[in-house]
Design an enzyme around this catalytic site. Structure first.
Site, short mmCIF file in Angstrom:
data_model
loop_
_atom_site.label_atom_id
_atom_site.label_comp_id
_atom_site.label_asym_id
_atom_site.label_seq_id
_atom_site.Cartn_x
_atom_site.Cartn_y
_atom_site.Cartn_z
N ASN A 90 78.85 60.92 8.04
CA ASN A 90 78.74 61.10 9.42
C ASN A 90 78.07 62.34 9.80
OD1 ASN A 90 80.16 63.45 11.08
ND2 ASN A 90 81.36 63.10 9.39
N CYS A 151 81.60 72.46 9.12
CA CYS A 151 80.79 71.41 9.67
C CYS A 151 79.37 71.68 8.93
CB CYS A 151 80.75 71.19 11.18
SG CYS A 151 79.32 70.02 11.45
C1 SIN Z 1 81.33 66.44 13.84
O1 SIN Z 1 81.80 66.04 14.96
O2 SIN Z 1 80.02 66.65 13.93
C2 SIN Z 1 81.89 66.42 12.74
C3 SIN Z 1 82.97 67.80 12.47
C4 SIN Z 1 82.57 67.98 11.15
O3 SIN Z 1 81.88 67.84 10.32
O4 SIN Z 1 83.19 69.53 10.80
#
Ligand code: SIN
Length: 328
Positions: A90, A151
């Site tokens: 993601n 993140c």
């Molecule tokens: C995101 O919302 O970008 C993911 C959060 C994360 O990777 O900590």
């Protein structure tokens, strides 16, 4: 010796009757009671008030919100998610409406109505950020904060914070000072070679626990367009592919800090995976990507599976198996 005798007795009296089988996985994380140790991880669901209730009624023990930042963030352009062998990548880019809006509009409307703890994930990029965020959270009804220091795809947040140990320490100290009645946990990454040293900084700065691990920085490339697939180029790999890495981090953290609370997260997809994390030293676990494949039913599956395992093995509570893989 005493313990093993007691276990034998328990097994004997159970023979045929199962009268002493445990029925509950209730635990305490410091002063907060959880009906079970299975927590919705940050980021996987866009947690709106109606989803908070759906997650609670599916059997989760607590919910971590999506990470919020001081100011609103739009996030990265599409596509923000792609599949990978044994997982997902993601690259959301921390989209969120900003902490003030999120707390006032979402958290305050449900905090007294929901019967499981809500953990607010915050993604500061500076000490000033966290000072202002703490002011907003102070009278929200929340009692538990998770600092996202991991993140892997948003510059200035997450991994950037973890990479600056003195800023990380100060962020934790300020948060703990301003929110002295809150539990403060820090979510870390496996992208570090000095795990023990960073964990020492985190605990000595006042954190109550560590959450390990976040997604691993990753990329996917489309061979026809010959370009990175994700709008943000880099993303975070989650799912079964990262489970052994997450498990290793929990195991090492427990080796160094057996008295501290460690919450395991990363690719947990079944009750067997959950047991591995408890044996490695996790006091609770978080559930993320598997929800994309198994839906929220995973919480019931974990509850049933872990209770059956504990009864079969003759344990009276989940606490009895935490860290057992270290006894040799
Ligand atoms: C995101 O919302 O970008 C993911 C959060 C994360 O990777 O900590």
């Amino acid at each position: 010796m005493k313990k093993s005798l007691r276990k034998l007795e328990t097994k004997c009296t159970r023979n045929g009757s199962f009268l002493s089988d445990i029925l509950s996985l209730e635990i305490n994380i410091e002063n907060i009671k959880l009906r079970n140790p299975f927590i919705l991880a940050s980021g996987i669901l866009d947690v709106t008030p109606s989803l908070f209730f759906r997650v609670a009624s599916s059997g989760a023990g607590a919910i971590v919100t999506k990470t919020v930042t001081l100011e609103e963030r739009k996030g990265f352009d599409n596509p923000v998610i792609t599949d990978a062998p044994c997982g997902l990548i993601n690259s959301m880019g921390l989209p969120n409406p900003g902490i003030k809006y999120f707390v006032n509009k979402y958290v305050k409307s449900i905090i007294d109505k929901i019967d499981i703890p809500i953990i607010l994930s915050i993604g500061p990029s500076s000490v000033k950020d966290v000072y202002e965020m703490s002011n907003i959270v102070l009278d929200s009804g929340l009692k538990w904060i998770e600092i996202n220091a991991s993140c892997p795809h948003v510059k200035g947040h997450g991994l950037t914070v973890l990479g600056d140990e003195s800023m990380l320490g100060e962020i934790i100290r300020v948060t703990k000072k301003k929110l002295s009645n809150f539990l403060i946990f820090v979510k870390i990454s496996a992208h570090i070679t000095n795990l023990a040293k960073i964990a020492e900084t985190i605990f000595s700065s006042g954190a109550d626990g560590i959450v390990a691990i976040n997604t691993l920085r990753a990329i996917a490339i489309d061979i026809w367009s010959k370009k990175p697939i994700l709008g943000g180029i880099f993303g975070g790999l989650s799912g079964p592919a990262i489970k052994p890495v997450a498990l290793r981090c929990v195991y090492e953290l427990y080796q160094y800090f057996p008295e501290k609370v460690i919450i395991g997260v990363g690719g947990i997809s079944s009750w067997r995976d959950a047991i591995e994390f408890f044996l490695a030293g996790a006091s609770a676990i978080q559930i993320g990507s598997v929800i994309a494949f198994k839906d929220l039913n995973i919480f019931k599956e974990l509850n049933d599976g872990v209770i059956k395992y504990l009864n079969k093995e003759g344990y009276d509570s989940i606490n009895e198996i935490i860290g057992l893989a270290h006894r040799f």
